[in-house]
Design an enzyme around this catalytic site. Structure first.
Site, PDB file in Angstrom:
ATOM      1  N   CYS A 143      -5.760 -54.889 -67.648  1.00 39.23           N
ATOM      2  CA  CYS A 143      -6.178 -54.904 -66.235  1.00 39.23           C
ATOM      3  C   CYS A 143      -5.032 -55.246 -65.289  1.00 39.23           C
ATOM      4  O   CYS A 143      -5.068 -54.888 -64.120  1.00 39.23           O
ATOM      5  CB  CYS A 143      -7.315 -55.903 -66.044  1.00 39.23           C
ATOM      6  N   HIS A 287      -8.480 -57.733 -58.614  1.00 44.58           N
ATOM      7  CA  HIS A 287      -9.000 -56.955 -59.740  1.00 44.58           C
ATOM      8  C   HIS A 287     -10.516 -57.135 -59.789  1.00 44.58           C
ATOM      9  O   HIS A 287     -11.016 -58.261 -59.806  1.00 44.58           O
ATOM     10  CB  HIS A 287      -8.349 -57.452 -61.039  1.00 44.58           C
ATOM     11  N   ASN A 317     -15.772 -52.749 -64.060  1.00 42.30           N
ATOM     12  CA  ASN A 317     -14.379 -53.149 -64.269  1.00 42.30           C
ATOM     13  C   ASN A 317     -13.615 -51.952 -64.837  1.00 42.30           C
ATOM     14  O   ASN A 317     -13.814 -51.578 -65.991  1.00 42.30           O
ATOM     15  CB  ASN A 317     -14.364 -54.329 -65.248  1.00 42.30           C
TER      16      ASN A 317
HETATM   17  O1  UT7 Z   1     -10.694 -58.043 -66.858  1.00 41.44           O
HETATM   18  C1  UT7 Z   1     -11.276 -59.128 -67.503  1.00 41.44           C
HETATM   19  C2  UT7 Z   1     -12.492 -58.600 -68.194  1.00 41.44           C
HETATM   20  N1  UT7 Z   1     -13.416 -59.535 -68.702  1.00 41.44           N
HETATM   21  C3  UT7 Z   1     -14.274 -60.242 -67.931  1.00 41.44           C
HETATM   22  O2  UT7 Z   1     -14.281 -60.215 -66.737  1.00 41.44           O
HETATM   23  C4  UT7 Z   1     -15.288 -61.067 -68.684  1.00 41.44           C
HETATM   24  C5  UT7 Z   1     -15.488 -62.436 -68.127  1.00 41.44           C
HETATM   25  N2  UT7 Z   1     -16.681 -62.993 -68.679  1.00 41.44           N
HETATM   26  C6  UT7 Z   1     -17.916 -62.752 -68.169  1.00 41.44           C
HETATM   27  O3  UT7 Z   1     -18.052 -62.092 -67.177  1.00 41.44           O
HETATM   28  C7  UT7 Z   1     -19.094 -63.374 -68.833  1.00 41.44           C
HETATM   29  O4  UT7 Z   1     -18.657 -64.273 -69.836  1.00 41.44           O
HETATM   30  C8  UT7 Z   1     -20.048 -62.321 -69.443  1.00 41.44           C
HETATM   31  C9  UT7 Z   1     -20.704 -61.485 -68.327  1.00 41.44           C
HETATM   32  C10 UT7 Z   1     -19.327 -61.392 -70.413  1.00 41.44           C
HETATM   33  C11 UT7 Z   1     -21.148 -63.034 -70.205  1.00 41.44           C
HETATM   34  O5  UT7 Z   1     -21.807 -63.957 -69.359  1.00 41.44           O
HETATM   35  P1  UT7 Z   1     -21.998 -65.493 -69.806  1.00 41.44           P
HETATM   36  O6  UT7 Z   1     -22.771 -66.131 -68.746  1.00 41.44           O
HETATM   37  O7  UT7 Z   1     -20.655 -66.045 -70.131  1.00 41.44           O
HETATM   38  O8  UT7 Z   1     -22.872 -65.341 -71.084  1.00 41.44           O
HETATM   39  P2  UT7 Z   1     -22.574 -65.831 -72.570  1.00 41.44           P
HETATM   40  O9  UT7 Z   1     -21.431 -65.074 -73.155  1.00 41.44           O
HETATM   41  O10 UT7 Z   1     -22.518 -67.314 -72.580  1.00 41.44           O
HETATM   42  O11 UT7 Z   1     -23.883 -65.348 -73.273  1.00 41.44           O
HETATM   43  C12 UT7 Z   1     -25.174 -65.832 -72.882  1.00 41.44           C
HETATM   44  C13 UT7 Z   1     -26.193 -64.987 -73.618  1.00 41.44           C
HETATM   45  C14 UT7 Z   1     -25.887 -64.803 -75.093  1.00 41.44           C
HETATM   46  O12 UT7 Z   1     -27.098 -64.851 -75.801  1.00 41.44           O
HETATM   47  P3  UT7 Z   1     -27.524 -66.183 -76.598  1.00 41.44           P
HETATM   48  O13 UT7 Z   1     -26.418 -66.400 -77.583  1.00 41.44           O
HETATM   49  O14 UT7 Z   1     -27.601 -67.261 -75.546  1.00 41.44           O
HETATM   50  O15 UT7 Z   1     -28.815 -65.814 -77.198  1.00 41.44           O
HETATM   51  C15 UT7 Z   1     -25.321 -63.409 -75.159  1.00 41.44           C
HETATM   52  O16 UT7 Z   1     -25.536 -62.787 -76.410  1.00 41.44           O
HETATM   53  O17 UT7 Z   1     -26.217 -63.669 -73.050  1.00 41.44           O
HETATM   54  C16 UT7 Z   1     -26.145 -62.721 -74.097  1.00 41.44           C
HETATM   55  N3  UT7 Z   1     -25.549 -61.491 -73.595  1.00 41.44           N
HETATM   56  C17 UT7 Z   1     -26.268 -60.565 -72.957  1.00 41.44           C
HETATM   57  N4  UT7 Z   1     -27.590 -60.537 -72.624  1.00 41.44           N
HETATM   58  C18 UT7 Z   1     -28.023 -59.456 -71.954  1.00 41.44           C
HETATM   59  C19 UT7 Z   1     -24.267 -61.077 -73.681  1.00 41.44           C
HETATM   60  N5  UT7 Z   1     -24.149 -59.870 -73.091  1.00 41.44           N
HETATM   61  C20 UT7 Z   1     -25.385 -59.540 -72.641  1.00 41.44           C
HETATM   62  C21 UT7 Z   1     -25.903 -58.422 -71.951  1.00 41.44           C
HETATM   63  N6  UT7 Z   1     -27.214 -58.430 -71.615  1.00 41.44           N
HETATM   64  N7  UT7 Z   1     -25.142 -57.368 -71.594  1.00 41.44           N
END
Ligand code: UT7
Length: 360
Positions: A143, A287, A317
């Protein structure tokens, strides 16, 4: 000074909204909007066709597995490559600059997933522009690639090596994700697109004031993809695919925390280098990783919300393409005007991050 004299962008026509993704994996429009701010994104026709079929497939895991094993409809050829998007964005930027490819002294191109492992995508783009000796450089900072590209172009021009340089950020990443539950954390975030600028050395106070680049290569697990790489022997094997090592990986929380921290640091560093404050910047072109990251950075640095350009809602993104697409749309919307102070900031895999301050 080295000025951006024109911008251009290209996105595929296929729009994927959160509702289509929710028919492929366990997710919802509400979850995606709340966590990322993304409502829709553009993807290649192949990804779009695959998603339609996946949504209708009774056994989604088996269907996705068959796509990774055999391609789509018996073919593994892409109907759109990243160089197609790079070319379209480059041609638009050159048209807006009133120049032809032969007027370029150099091409700097940034792409996370190239057309070929080698030669590099800058080289493919150069050939498709009909050029046969203009130098082309490709960067792989994910990115952050476009911001690195601007810095490199600017420095080559400051040194007098080149007078007019095309800088492109292009991505076709949608084809690498698993769109079932196994890959839902990344699949909802990333999408395809390209942006390009023409930089020209011109006398006067307008242009790139400075660039500030950083890398931390000690946290590779945060966001990485082995894809075609020497981390496995051989670089490509059926076992690599079966073991799920050809697919991208991300520690979402670690990326989120690092992104917010590094965005803030580099904004402060860049402004301090010029004795400037947040209030001096007319437009922040960040970004478009995720709306929550942009809001966290803006809140903590006390940046007025209307100074931060946002289009993540419509494109997701687009990695290296994200900053030049945002810049192009901000310019087109009249949100970046002559004389404005504009700060471009990006963060991505590596981790690599950087900022470029421009007197527009
Ligand atoms: O250029 C850089 C690119 N990367 C980024 O910008 C990523 C930065 N990170 C994020 O934006 C966030 O960490 C995410 C959007 C990827 C995830 O959000 P979060 O609030 O950090 O969620 P988490 O990873 O703590 O996961 C919470 C729950 C999990 O389920 P359990 O384990 O609590 O049952 C995940 O499996 O959300 C689940 N989860 C989803 N649920 C519905 C993960 N992805 C999804 C999804 N839809 N797409």
């Amino acid at each position: 000074m080295n000025r951006i004299v024109a911008t251009g962008m290209a996105v595929p026509p296929c729009v994927v909204d959160n509702h289509l993704l929710a028919r492929c994996m366990t997710t919802s429009d509400e979850w995606i909007v709340q966590r990322t701010g993304i409502r829709e994104r553009r993807v290649s026709p192949d990804t779009y066709r695959m998603l339609q079929k996946l949504a209708a497939a009774p056994d989604k895991k088996a269907f996705m597995k068959s796509v990774f094993a055999e391609g789509l409809d018996g073919s593994i050829n892409s109907s759109l490559m990243v160089s197609d998007l790079a070319l379209e964005a480059a041609e638009k930027a050159m048209k807006n600059a009133g120049i032809a490819p032969r007027d370029l002294d150099c091409i700097v191109e940034a792409t996370t997933v190239p057309d070929y492992a080698y030669p590099h995508t800058g080289c493919v783009l150069q050939g498709r522009l009909g050029l046969t000796s203009t130098p082309a450089i490709s960067l792989q900072q994910g990115c952050a690639g476009f911001v690195y590209g601007l810095a490199i172009a600017d420095q080559m021009m400051r040194g007098g090596m080149y007078r007019q340089v095309l800088v492109v950020g292009a991505e076709l990443v949608s084809s690498m994700f698993d769109y079932t539950d196994a890959g839902r954390d990344m699949a909802v975030l990333f999408a395809d697109g390209a942006g390009a600028v023409v930089m020209r050395a011109e006398p006067g106070p307008r242009g790139v004031l400075s660039s500030h680049l950083h890398t931390d290569g000690t946290v590779l697990d945060g966001l990485s993809g082995e894809l075609f790489g020497s981390s496995t022997y051989p670089v490509v094997s059926q076992r690599k695919i079966a073991d799920d090592r050809a697919r991208p990986r991300m520690n979402g929380r670690a990326v989120f925390t690092q992104a917010v921290r590094r965005f803030k640091e580099v904004v402060r560093e860049c402004l301090a280098a010029h004795g400037l404050g947040i209030g001096d910047v007319d437009r922040f072109i960040f970004h478009q990783a995720n709306l929550r990251i942009l809001e966290a950075v803006a809140d903590s640095l006390e940046i007025p919300a209307d100074r931060v350009f946002k289009n993540v809602e419509r494109y997701g993104n687009t990695a290296a393409a994200s900053v030049p697409i945002a810049l192009h749309e901000a310019v087109q919307a009249g949100l970046v005007r002559d004389g404005d102070l504009v700060l471009l900031v990006s963060f991505g895999t590596g981790f690599s991050w950087g900022a470029t301050l421009i007197r527009w």
